[in-house]
Scaffold this motif. Structure first.
Motif, PDB file in Angstrom:
ATOM      1  N   GLN A 107       1.394   4.171   3.798  1.00  8.21           N
ATOM      2  CA  GLN A 107       1.766   2.765   4.663  1.00  8.21           C
ATOM      3  C   GLN A 107       3.193   2.544   4.595  1.00  8.21           C
ATOM      4  O   GLN A 107       3.745   2.480   5.365  1.00  8.21           O
ATOM      5  CB  GLN A 107       0.884   1.670   4.058  1.00  8.21           C
ATOM      6  N   THR A 108       3.944   2.637   3.414  1.00 11.91           N
ATOM      7  CA  THR A 108       5.206   2.391   3.124  1.00 11.91           C
ATOM      8  C   THR A 108       6.074   3.299   3.713  1.00 11.91           C
ATOM      9  O   THR A 108       7.029   2.986   4.732  1.00 11.91           O
ATOM     10  CB  THR A 108       5.817   2.464   1.718  1.00 11.91           C
TER      11      THR A 108
ATOM     12  N   ARG B 269      -2.320   5.747  -0.794  1.00 13.68           N
ATOM     13  CA  ARG B 269      -2.536   4.767   0.462  1.00 13.68           C
ATOM     14  C   ARG B 269      -1.317   4.003   0.804  1.00 13.68           C
ATOM     15  O   ARG B 269      -0.825   3.691   1.809  1.00 13.68           O
ATOM     16  CB  ARG B 269      -3.866   4.052   0.619  1.00 13.68           C
ATOM     17  N   ARG B 270      -0.961   3.348  -0.250  1.00 11.12           N
ATOM     18  CA  ARG B 270       0.154   2.330  -0.305  1.00 11.12           C
ATOM     19  C   ARG B 270       1.421   3.302   0.104  1.00 11.12           C
ATOM     20  O   ARG B 270       2.331   2.650   0.774  1.00 11.12           O
ATOM     21  CB  ARG B 270       0.541   1.584  -1.580  1.00 11.12           C
TER      22      ARG B 270
ATOM     23  N   GLY C 135      -5.381   4.754  -4.403  1.00  6.02           N
ATOM     24  CA  GLY C 135      -4.861   3.469  -3.825  1.00  6.02           C
ATOM     25  C   GLY C 135      -3.105   3.658  -3.706  1.00  6.02           C
ATOM     26  O   GLY C 135      -2.734   3.167  -2.890  1.00  6.02           O
TER      27      GLY C 135
ATOM     28  N   THR D 110      -4.389  -1.043   9.322  1.00 12.35           N
ATOM     29  CA  THR D 110      -3.983  -2.158   8.665  1.00 12.35           C
ATOM     30  C   THR D 110      -3.989  -3.472   9.679  1.00 12.35           C
ATOM     31  O   THR D 110      -4.762  -4.721   9.223  1.00 12.35           O
ATOM     32  CB  THR D 110      -2.750  -2.334   7.849  1.00 12.35           C
TER      33      THR D 110
END
Length: 67
Positions: free
Chosen positions: A17-18, A13-14, A10, A30
């Protein structure tokens, strides 16, 4: 409660994405998840359509600012 591996996945993944948002790469996965959850009646753009639309929005002639 999730396992340590779930927590790390998790976080990863964040972080990815950031990083994509920081360098300006749109996150298609997303977008698809959002459209399916919040707007199921609307068609989902293909990746090529999505990417093109995001780039046009980002580099809109006359819409951005210099400096």
């Amino acid at each position: 409660m999730g396992t340590l591996a779930d927590t790390v996945r998790g976080f990863w993944r964040r972080a990815v994405q950031t990083a994509r948002l920081v360098i300006g790469v749109p996150d298609y996965d997303t977008y698809v998840a959002h459209m399916r959850l919040r707007h199921p009646e609307r068609p989902v753009m293909s990746y090529a359509q999505f990417f093109d639309e995001r780039m046009r929005a980002r580099y809109r002639a006359g819409g951005g600012r210099c400096c």
